[in-house]
Design an enzyme around this catalytic site. Sequence first.
Site, PDB file in Angstrom:
ATOM      1  N   GLY A  56      59.558 -70.591 -14.634  1.00 49.92           N
ATOM      2  CA  GLY A  56      58.295 -70.077 -15.140  1.00 49.92           C
ATOM      3  C   GLY A  56      57.778 -69.010 -14.196  1.00 49.92           C
ATOM      4  N   GLN A  61      51.969 -63.432 -10.228  1.00 57.19           N
ATOM      5  CA  GLN A  61      53.045 -63.594  -9.251  1.00 57.19           C
ATOM      6  C   GLN A  61      53.831 -62.305  -9.041  1.00 57.19           C
ATOM      7  OE1 GLN A  61      54.467 -67.552 -11.062  1.00 57.19           O
ATOM      8  NE2 GLN A  61      55.058 -67.635  -8.895  1.00 57.19           N
ATOM      9  N   HIS A 146      51.541 -75.881 -14.218  1.00 57.76           N
ATOM     10  CA  HIS A 146      51.726 -75.037 -13.029  1.00 57.76           C
ATOM     11  C   HIS A 146      51.377 -73.575 -13.341  1.00 57.76           C
ATOM     12  CE1 HIS A 146      54.094 -73.946  -9.285  1.00 57.76           C
ATOM     13  NE2 HIS A 146      54.127 -72.792  -9.938  1.00 57.76           N
ATOM     14  N   GLU A 147      51.904 -73.058 -14.466  1.00 58.46           N
ATOM     15  CA  GLU A 147      51.660 -71.652 -14.810  1.00 58.46           C
ATOM     16  C   GLU A 147      50.201 -71.411 -15.192  1.00 58.46           C
ATOM     17  OE1 GLU A 147      53.843 -69.671 -13.796  1.00 58.46           O
ATOM     18  OE2 GLU A 147      55.428 -71.163 -13.604  1.00 58.46           O
ATOM     19  N   HIS A 150      48.255 -71.054 -12.048  1.00 56.33           N
ATOM     20  CA  HIS A 150      48.386 -69.721 -11.446  1.00 56.33           C
ATOM     21  C   HIS A 150      47.351 -68.757 -12.007  1.00 56.33           C
ATOM     22  CE1 HIS A 150      51.645 -69.482  -8.635  1.00 56.33           C
ATOM     23  NE2 HIS A 150      52.504 -70.072  -9.458  1.00 56.33           N
TER      24      HIS A 150
END
Length: 189
Positions: A56, A61, A146-147, A150
């Site tokens: 991912g 990022q 998790h994404e 972010h």
Amino acid sequence: MRQRLIPGTTGLVRTMSLLGDPVLHSPCAEVTEFGPSLDRLVEDMFATMYAANGVGLAANQIGVAKRVFVYDCPDDEDVRHVGHVVNPRLVSADGDEFRGPEGCLSLPGLEAGTVRFDHAVVEGVTSDGAPVRIPGTGFFARCLQHECDHLEGTVYADRVTGLRARRLRRAIGKTAWGARGLADLRREA
């Protein structure tokens, strides 16, 4: 954008933002313009994720503070999930909580036991504006959470507590990029 069998085949691999980069620690902006530049971003994100052997990748990022993420991630039944989400919202994270190893392309080479729910649902749109709803279980649910984190300016290291957090901070401090990242973790603690 024409759908390809393998996303990212025409994308460019971009430089990864590492822990401590301000773009990773601030909420990302909603996407308001759809078209070729968004399609290019998604394609570049897939190319970058594959080059880094990730499952991912969020736009911040690679230094783009927009609410977009891509994924190519298996669930616990080894079913492969591939796609992207623009302006995602985590509408559900529930079920059992599990502490499992979690890593991040922005904290290369490190991982720590992180608590996540075993079921998650994300809603948003595709790069052409079509609504999408993505349910996930197990490891894929972990990826979705998790994404989404972010895009809110949170990295998994922010969720690690106690002895695991101290060990992770020590490991970060031993990396070439760690001093800057540790300063941000200390400010947030």
